[in-house]
Design an enzyme around this catalytic site. Sequence first.
Site, PDB file in Angstrom:
ATOM      1  N   ASN A  96      47.339  57.401  20.686  1.00 28.56           N
ATOM      2  CA  ASN A  96      46.287  56.787  21.374  1.00 28.56           C
ATOM      3  C   ASN A  96      45.951  58.641  22.078  1.00 28.56           C
ATOM      4  O   ASN A  96      46.835  58.969  22.378  1.00 28.56           O
ATOM      5  CB  ASN A  96      47.087  56.352  23.036  1.00 28.56           C
ATOM      6  CG  ASN A  96      47.512  54.881  22.669  1.00 28.56           C
ATOM      7  OD1 ASN A  96      47.315  54.652  21.623  1.00 28.56           O
ATOM      8  ND2 ASN A  96      48.541  53.857  23.923  1.00 28.56           N
ATOM      9  N   GLY A  97      44.959  58.089  22.067  1.00 33.35           N
ATOM     10  CA  GLY A  97      44.181  59.564  22.542  1.00 33.35           C
ATOM     11  C   GLY A  97      43.404  60.083  21.323  1.00 33.35           C
ATOM     12  O   GLY A  97      42.891  59.309  20.836  1.00 33.35           O
ATOM     13  N   GLU A 474      25.919  45.082  39.089  1.00 37.20           N
ATOM     14  CA  GLU A 474      26.646  44.412  38.113  1.00 37.20           C
ATOM     15  C   GLU A 474      27.088  43.538  37.602  1.00 37.20           C
ATOM     16  O   GLU A 474      27.167  43.090  36.322  1.00 37.20           O
ATOM     17  CB  GLU A 474      27.872  44.175  39.779  1.00 37.20           C
ATOM     18  CG  GLU A 474      29.196  42.847  38.773  1.00 37.20           C
ATOM     19  CD  GLU A 474      30.102  43.565  37.989  1.00 37.20           C
ATOM     20  OE1 GLU A 474      30.052  45.389  37.670  1.00 37.20           O
ATOM     21  OE2 GLU A 474      30.616  43.702  37.587  1.00 37.20           O
ATOM     22  N   LYS A 478      27.091  43.021  33.239  1.00 32.89           N
ATOM     23  CA  LYS A 478      28.294  41.154  32.486  1.00 32.89           C
ATOM     24  C   LYS A 478      27.119  41.241  31.836  1.00 32.89           C
ATOM     25  O   LYS A 478      28.293  40.823  30.862  1.00 32.89           O
ATOM     26  CB  LYS A 478      28.529  40.534  34.211  1.00 32.89           C
ATOM     27  CG  LYS A 478      29.355  40.856  34.536  1.00 32.89           C
ATOM     28  CD  LYS A 478      31.143  40.477  34.605  1.00 32.89           C
ATOM     29  CE  LYS A 478      31.018  42.150  34.438  1.00 32.89           C
ATOM     30  NZ  LYS A 478      31.553  42.882  34.988  1.00 32.89           N
ATOM     31  N   GLU A 481      27.289  43.348  28.532  1.00 30.68           N
ATOM     32  CA  GLU A 481      28.640  43.427  27.555  1.00 30.68           C
ATOM     33  C   GLU A 481      29.164  42.247  27.248  1.00 30.68           C
ATOM     34  O   GLU A 481      29.535  42.565  25.816  1.00 30.68           O
ATOM     35  CB  GLU A 481      29.875  43.596  29.353  1.00 30.68           C
ATOM     36  CG  GLU A 481      31.025  43.810  29.086  1.00 30.68           C
ATOM     37  CD  GLU A 481      31.710  44.163  30.313  1.00 30.68           C
ATOM     38  OE1 GLU A 481      30.875  43.656  30.990  1.00 30.68           O
ATOM     39  OE2 GLU A 481      32.423  44.798  30.486  1.00 30.68           O
ATOM     40  N   LYS A 594      39.745  47.015  27.301  1.00 34.79           N
ATOM     41  CA  LYS A 594      39.822  46.340  28.932  1.00 34.79           C
ATOM     42  C   LYS A 594      39.921  47.663  29.694  1.00 34.79           C
ATOM     43  O   LYS A 594      39.525  47.127  30.752  1.00 34.79           O
ATOM     44  CB  LYS A 594      41.159  45.326  28.789  1.00 34.79           C
ATOM     45  CG  LYS A 594      41.102  45.114  30.763  1.00 34.79           C
ATOM     46  CD  LYS A 594      40.280  44.819  30.980  1.00 34.79           C
ATOM     47  CE  LYS A 594      40.494  44.033  32.414  1.00 34.79           C
ATOM     48  NZ  LYS A 594      39.257  43.412  33.558  1.00 34.79           N
TER      49      LYS A 594
HETATM   50  O1  M6R Z   1      40.317  49.828  34.733  1.00 34.99           O
HETATM   51  P1  M6R Z   1      38.597  50.582  35.547  1.00 34.99           P
HETATM   52  O2  M6R Z   1      38.390  49.706  37.270  1.00 34.99           O
HETATM   53  O3  M6R Z   1      39.089  51.952  35.692  1.00 34.99           O
HETATM   54  O4  M6R Z   1      37.727  50.015  34.439  1.00 34.99           O
HETATM   55  C1  M6R Z   1      36.124  50.872  34.436  1.00 34.99           C
HETATM   56  C2  M6R Z   1      35.336  50.356  34.044  1.00 34.99           C
HETATM   57  O5  M6R Z   1      36.152  50.092  32.199  1.00 34.99           O
HETATM   58  C3  M6R Z   1      35.057  48.978  33.730  1.00 34.99           C
HETATM   59  O6  M6R Z   1      35.076  48.187  35.115  1.00 34.99           O
HETATM   60  C4  M6R Z   1      34.072  47.681  32.642  1.00 34.99           C
HETATM   61  O7  M6R Z   1      32.690  48.461  33.034  1.00 34.99           O
HETATM   62  C5  M6R Z   1      35.146  46.545  32.823  1.00 34.99           C
HETATM   63  N1  M6R Z   1      34.703  45.798  31.485  1.00 34.99           N
HETATM   64  C6  M6R Z   1      33.567  45.875  33.536  1.00 34.99           C
HETATM   65  O8  M6R Z   1      33.385  44.651  33.006  1.00 34.99           O
END
Ligand code: M6R
Length: 599
Positions: A96-97, A474, A478, A481, A594
Site C-alpha cells: 500500500n502506498g 455535501e 454525494k 460520487e 472508503k
Molecule cells: O475518512 P475521512 O473522513 O478522512 O475521509 C475523507 C474523504 O475521503 C471522505 O469524506 C470522502 O469525501 C467521502 N467518500 C465522501 O462521501
Amino acid sequence: MCGIVGYTGKSPCGGFLYEGLKRLEYRGYDSAGAAFCTTEGIFCQKKRGKVQNVRSFCLRRRETTGIAHTRWATHGKPNDLNAHPHVFGHFALVHNGIVENAEALRSQLLTPCRSETDSEVLLHTIAACYEGDLLQAVRNALTQCSGSWAIAVISDYHPEEIVCARRQSPLVVGKGKNGIFVASDVYALHGLCEQIFLPPEDSLVRLRRPAAEREEAERIEGIAGDTGVTGGAGIAGVEAFDMQLSPLPVLPQAMPPMPPIQSIGHRTHMEAEIEEIPRAVSDTARSLAQANLPDLPKVQAVFATGCGTAFHACVAFRYRMQRYGKPIIAEQAGELRSGCVRFPKNSLLVAVTQSGETADTLAAIRLAKSQNVQTLVITNVRHSSAAREADFALFTEAGTETAVAATKSFNCQLMALYFLAAKCVGRPVPDFTDLPSLCEAAVEADVTQAVKKLYKKRGMFCLGQNADYAIAREGALKIKEICYLFSEGYPAAELKHGSLSLIESGFPVLAIVTQKSALKKMKNTLREAKSRGATTLVLSQYREALAEADVPVLLPMAEEDLMPILAVIPLQKIAVELCLKKKLSPDYPRNLAKSVTVE
Ligand code: M6R
C-alpha cells in the site's frame, strides 16, 4: 488505500486471508489476490474486480504462510497483471502506498517488470538485494526508495516468515492462538487475534512462526529507522524497538464486512447507515459530553481541515465560528499541507476525519505539530492514526461506516464542530436532546419527486447560503460520487456571476434554505434561475421558500442552529435513491475507496 492481510502460523491460512480481505474491501475493490508459500514455491492468484473472485482459490489452499491484498489503483490500470501480490522468482509482495522514485529504480532493473506498478519495481529491488536474509533484503531495498509504504513480503526460501515494513501507511501486527497476522487495518484482525502491536513509523518487522525443530513460540522482531526522515535514509540507522503487545481494541458493533444486506433489511449499506443517523447522533451527544479539551478561548487563530465530506463539515464550522467572531481559516487538507502555511502563534488545528487514516489530513496534523501548533482531531475511529497523533480528540460515535459515501459520520462531525465552536468562545454548548427524534423525521422526508426530476439529467446545481452552502456542497458531492451526475455545490449569491449561463430549460437547481436570514436572497436566486427555465427543488422548513419550488422537500422544524445537521439527510436519501434508480451501486462507486491513505 488498498488492504493488506498476511498470516504465518500453524493453521492453513486461506480462510483467514479471505475473511480479512472481505473486511478490508472498503479500502479498495479494483482487484484482489493472494499468495501462499512453502519450500516448494509460491502459489498466487490475482484477479480484477471484487475479493469474491479469489474466494475459491483462497479456500482451497492448505499452506500456513500467505499474504493477500485488495487494491485501489494508483500506478497502472485495475487489471489482473497490476493486481497484488506481485511475484518475482522466489519472492512475493503486497504494497500500500507509492514508491515515488519507482521509475528511476525501474531503469536499473536487470529483468523487466510485467506490470506497470511501482510495487513490482520494489519487489525486483528486494530480490536483487537478497543475500540469504529476507529482512535485510527488504531493509536494503527500502533504503533506495522514497515515498510511502506498508508492505508484506514472503519468500519460499523462508516459508515460515513474513517481513513487513511501514512508512506513512498504517500497519498492525496481531498475535492469535495459532499464529501471527499482519494487516493494514485492525478490522481485518477482529476475532482472529487477542493482542496487537502497532509498528512505529519507518520500521521493519519480521513475523516468524515456530519451526518445530527450532523454536516453541512465534517470534516477532522489529527494527525502527529514524522516524519521520523522508527519502531512503530513514531505514539505514536502525535499532531494535520495544515490541509491546496490547489487547485488541473493542470495535464498534458492525465491522466491515457488515452482515449481508438481506439480513439487515435494507437494499444497501448506505441506506442502512442513513437510517442509523438518529442512533449515531444520540451516541455522539453522549461522547461529546465526556470530552476533555484544552483551554480553547485562549486560542487566537483556528484552522480547520479535512478532505471531502469532512472538509464540508469544516465549512459549516467556519460559518459558525465567524458568527461567534472567532478568526478561522478552513482549508482542504491537501491544500493546507502543500501551501507552505505558517501557523501564527497560539493557533489550533482542528482536523476532521471519519477514518482517522486519510493521508492528506494526517500530513496536515504533522505539519501543524512540526510548527508546535496544538492539534485537535474529530474522528470516528478511536484507534486511528489521527487519534494517536493529535494532541486532543473528540470522538464521534457514528459506528462503523461501510458505504464509501459518508453519511452518518457527517451529521456527527457537524455536532462535534458545533460543540467545539461553542467551547472556543466560552458559550453554552448546543442542546442535542431533541436531535435524534428530529433526525428520525428527516429520514422520513419524501424524496420521490426529487429523484424523478433528477433522473436522466446531466448536471445540476446545489445552492445555499452560509451553513446551507456547506450542506449544498455535501449534497452535490454525494450525487456526484454515487450517481455519476455532475453536480456543483455553489454559494447562491455567486450564481449570477457567471454560472447562470449554464441554466437552460429543465436544468435542475436545488436550494437548501434553513436560515430565515437567507430567505429573501434565496427566493431571488430561485426566481432568477426559474426565469431562465430551471427546474427548482427546494429543501426547507419554511413554506415561503417551498412555495418557490417545482419540487418541495419539507424539512422538520427545529432550532435553526441544528438545521444543517437535519437538512443533509434528505440529500443523502436523494443520492442513494437516484443511484438505485440508475441501477448503480451506492456502496461501491467506481474509482473510489472508503479510506484514502495515499497522497
Ligand atoms: O475518512 P475521512 O473522513 O478522512 O475521509 C475523507 C474523504 O475521503 C471522505 O469524506 C470522502 O469525501 C467521502 N467518500 C465522501 O462521501
